[in-house]
Design a protein around this motif. Sequence first.
Motif, mmCIF file in Angstrom:
data_model
loop_
_atom_site.group_PDB
_atom_site.id
_atom_site.type_symbol
_atom_site.label_atom_id
_atom_site.label_comp_id
_atom_site.label_asym_id
_atom_site.label_seq_id
_atom_site.Cartn_x
_atom_site.Cartn_y
_atom_site.Cartn_z
ATOM 1 N N ALA A 95 47.111 81.554 18.990
ATOM 2 C CA ALA A 95 48.523 81.926 19.104
ATOM 3 C C ALA A 95 49.153 81.284 20.329
ATOM 4 O O ALA A 95 50.258 80.725 20.260
ATOM 5 C CB ALA A 95 48.660 83.452 19.175
ATOM 6 N N PHE A 96 48.460 81.334 21.464
ATOM 7 C CA PHE A 96 49.018 80.746 22.681
ATOM 8 C C PHE A 96 49.167 79.233 22.537
ATOM 9 O O PHE A 96 50.207 78.666 22.908
ATOM 10 C CB PHE A 96 48.150 81.077 23.888
ATOM 11 C CG PHE A 96 48.728 80.555 25.177
ATOM 12 C CD1 PHE A 96 49.684 81.297 25.860
ATOM 13 C CD2 PHE A 96 48.365 79.319 25.683
ATOM 14 C CE1 PHE A 96 50.251 80.806 27.035
ATOM 15 C CE2 PHE A 96 48.922 78.827 26.841
ATOM 16 C CZ PHE A 96 49.869 79.575 27.524
ATOM 17 N N SER A 99 52.033 78.417 20.457
ATOM 18 C CA SER A 99 53.307 78.714 21.120
ATOM 19 C C SER A 99 53.776 77.550 21.974
ATOM 20 O O SER A 99 54.972 77.417 22.242
ATOM 21 C CB SER A 99 53.173 79.975 21.983
ATOM 22 O OG SER A 99 52.516 79.707 23.212
ATOM 23 N N ARG A 100 52.856 76.714 22.404
ATOM 24 C CA ARG A 100 53.218 75.552 23.217
ATOM 25 C C ARG A 100 53.402 74.287 22.392
ATOM 26 O O ARG A 100 53.812 73.254 22.931
ATOM 27 C CB ARG A 100 52.142 75.310 24.285
ATOM 28 C CG ARG A 100 52.099 76.392 25.371
ATOM 29 C CD ARG A 100 53.448 76.456 26.093
ATOM 30 N NE ARG A 100 53.439 77.371 27.221
ATOM 31 C CZ ARG A 100 53.844 78.622 27.198
ATOM 32 N NH1 ARG A 100 54.280 79.142 26.052
ATOM 33 N NH2 ARG A 100 53.831 79.375 28.274
ATOM 34 N N TRP A 102 54.436 74.490 18.603
ATOM 35 C CA TRP A 102 55.292 74.669 17.424
ATOM 36 C C TRP A 102 56.726 74.297 17.781
ATOM 37 O O TRP A 102 57.318 74.842 18.711
ATOM 38 C CB TRP A 102 55.213 76.104 16.937
ATOM 39 C CG TRP A 102 56.027 76.432 15.723
ATOM 40 C CD1 TRP A 102 57.018 77.359 15.630
ATOM 41 C CD2 TRP A 102 55.910 75.858 14.413
ATOM 42 N NE1 TRP A 102 57.520 77.410 14.342
ATOM 43 C CE2 TRP A 102 56.860 76.492 13.572
ATOM 44 C CE3 TRP A 102 55.082 74.872 13.866
ATOM 45 C CZ2 TRP A 102 57.001 76.171 12.225
ATOM 46 C CZ3 TRP A 102 55.232 74.554 12.527
ATOM 47 C CH2 TRP A 102 56.173 75.190 11.721
ATOM 48 N N GLY A 144 59.545 81.434 18.029
ATOM 49 C CA GLY A 144 58.270 80.764 18.176
ATOM 50 C C GLY A 144 57.210 81.468 17.363
ATOM 51 O O GLY A 144 57.483 82.411 16.621
ATOM 52 N N PRO A 145 55.957 81.038 17.478
ATOM 53 C CA PRO A 145 54.895 81.722 16.748
ATOM 54 C C PRO A 145 54.812 83.199 17.127
ATOM 55 O O PRO A 145 55.059 83.583 18.276
ATOM 56 C CB PRO A 145 53.636 80.967 17.191
ATOM 57 C CG PRO A 145 54.125 79.599 17.521
ATOM 58 C CD PRO A 145 55.462 79.822 18.161
ATOM 59 N N LEU A 155 55.009 88.323 20.628
ATOM 60 C CA LEU A 155 55.222 86.921 20.960
ATOM 61 C C LEU A 155 53.871 86.271 21.217
ATOM 62 O O LEU A 155 53.017 86.834 21.915
ATOM 63 C CB LEU A 155 56.104 86.788 22.192
ATOM 64 C CG LEU A 155 57.546 87.281 22.048
ATOM 65 C CD1 LEU A 155 58.262 87.220 23.387
ATOM 66 C CD2 LEU A 155 58.306 86.470 21.009
ATOM 67 N N ALA A 156 53.686 85.068 20.683
ATOM 68 C CA ALA A 156 52.366 84.438 20.714
ATOM 69 C C ALA A 156 51.912 84.081 22.116
ATOM 70 O O ALA A 156 50.703 83.957 22.359
ATOM 71 C CB ALA A 156 52.377 83.181 19.838
ATOM 72 N N ASP A 157 52.833 83.915 23.053
ATOM 73 C CA ASP A 157 52.419 83.573 24.410
ATOM 74 C C ASP A 157 52.238 84.803 25.295
ATOM 75 O O ASP A 157 52.010 84.676 26.493
ATOM 76 C CB ASP A 157 53.392 82.589 25.052
ATOM 77 C CG ASP A 157 54.816 83.104 25.102
ATOM 78 O OD1 ASP A 157 55.083 84.215 24.614
ATOM 79 O OD2 ASP A 157 55.679 82.386 25.662
ATOM 80 N N ARG A 195 62.593 79.932 24.716
ATOM 81 C CA ARG A 195 61.207 79.485 24.736
ATOM 82 C C ARG A 195 61.029 78.287 25.656
ATOM 83 O O ARG A 195 61.945 77.479 25.821
ATOM 84 C CB ARG A 195 60.762 79.070 23.336
ATOM 85 C CG ARG A 195 60.762 80.163 22.298
ATOM 86 C CD ARG A 195 60.379 79.563 20.950
ATOM 87 N NE ARG A 195 59.071 78.927 21.010
ATOM 88 C CZ ARG A 195 58.668 77.962 20.201
ATOM 89 N NH1 ARG A 195 59.494 77.488 19.281
ATOM 90 N NH2 ARG A 195 57.465 77.454 20.308
ATOM 91 N N GLN A 303 44.222 82.340 28.379
ATOM 92 C CA GLN A 303 45.459 81.589 28.147
ATOM 93 C C GLN A 303 45.714 80.578 29.265
ATOM 94 O O GLN A 303 46.217 79.477 29.009
ATOM 95 C CB GLN A 303 46.646 82.547 27.992
ATOM 96 C CG GLN A 303 46.694 83.239 26.637
ATOM 97 C CD GLN A 303 45.834 84.473 26.561
ATOM 98 O OE1 GLN A 303 44.867 84.621 27.300
ATOM 99 N NE2 GLN A 303 46.176 85.387 25.668
#
Length: 340
Positions: A95-96, A99-100, A102, A144-145, A155-157, A195, A303
Amino acid sequence: MSEPHVLLLTLGGTIFMTESAGGGHAAPDAEAGRRLAATAVDGLRVTARQLANTSSSDLRPHHWRRVLEEARAAVDDGAVGVVLTHGTDTLEETAFALSRLWDREAPLVITGAMRPASAPGADGPANLRDALIAAADPAARGLGPLVVFDGMLHLADQVTKASSRSVSAFASHPVGPVGMVDDGRVVLLQRPLPRPAPLDLELPDALPRVPALIAGIDEDLALLDHLPTGAIAGLVIAGVGMGHVAPEAMDCIRRLLAAGIPVVVATRIATGGTSEHHYAYPGSEVDLLAAGAVMAGFLPPAQARLLLQLLLAAGVQDVRGAFRDAGPGRTGALPGPGTP
């Protein structure tokens, strides 16, 4: 009008596993995958594509590359969103990373399960249905993802796996879930801030080698002095407290930094993040910063490691700036009644 289209990509995990006879060990099961891939949501057209059916501990960057290729192509061809099933062990890392990377407005929603498909009270079908709903909901666009699990949107991050057993396995730090799925729609609980810009990176088959070590009593990191030259591209330390190490570890850290190897210090504590100004003794955050180390802020060690790997792979020079841009969280409370 035709029904909105969502692409379902599957990498496997517990959601696509069944137990052996008598409730024994769980293992990947192609038939379970086919049943779950047929999950239907009224008013939504779902097509499924299996990329793998494996435990998440066996995933690699080339799996992320394939996910991004398939997801981008589907969205560019008219899909309103994409769902990705994933094992929960490393779901927060995928996921993280996504997030960077996508770079579309359409939702990319990640989900999984804590119980095998054959178990009583299996949570996979509900999680998958919620993820499909979120992927098609306009309220999720531009976030975002996302990770959808047990009815909550993360949130993915910011998402982390908070329990190795509970069906409510994921949490968001530092400010909690961004929303929830309720009555067949997405309800946002917070207003996300913009984002970070996606990294310009074509994922390699292997990311730069960055180990993560845990700081603690009597840990001086001296073992790193025995590594061959070029063995590591960077280092992440899960520090104590607000991001501290033993004073004896500073010599090794300074040698790494002098050799051009970036050192990022996170904290092994679940919440609160690192500091840049509270303490100024040997091995404290002020000492580490003066030596040239980077503090991870609110990013957990896993992460922080991934971000450093992605930055190195993308050739980013300003590692400190990139971690500062990662920020303390990108959400704020939604306005109350009568608030402009």
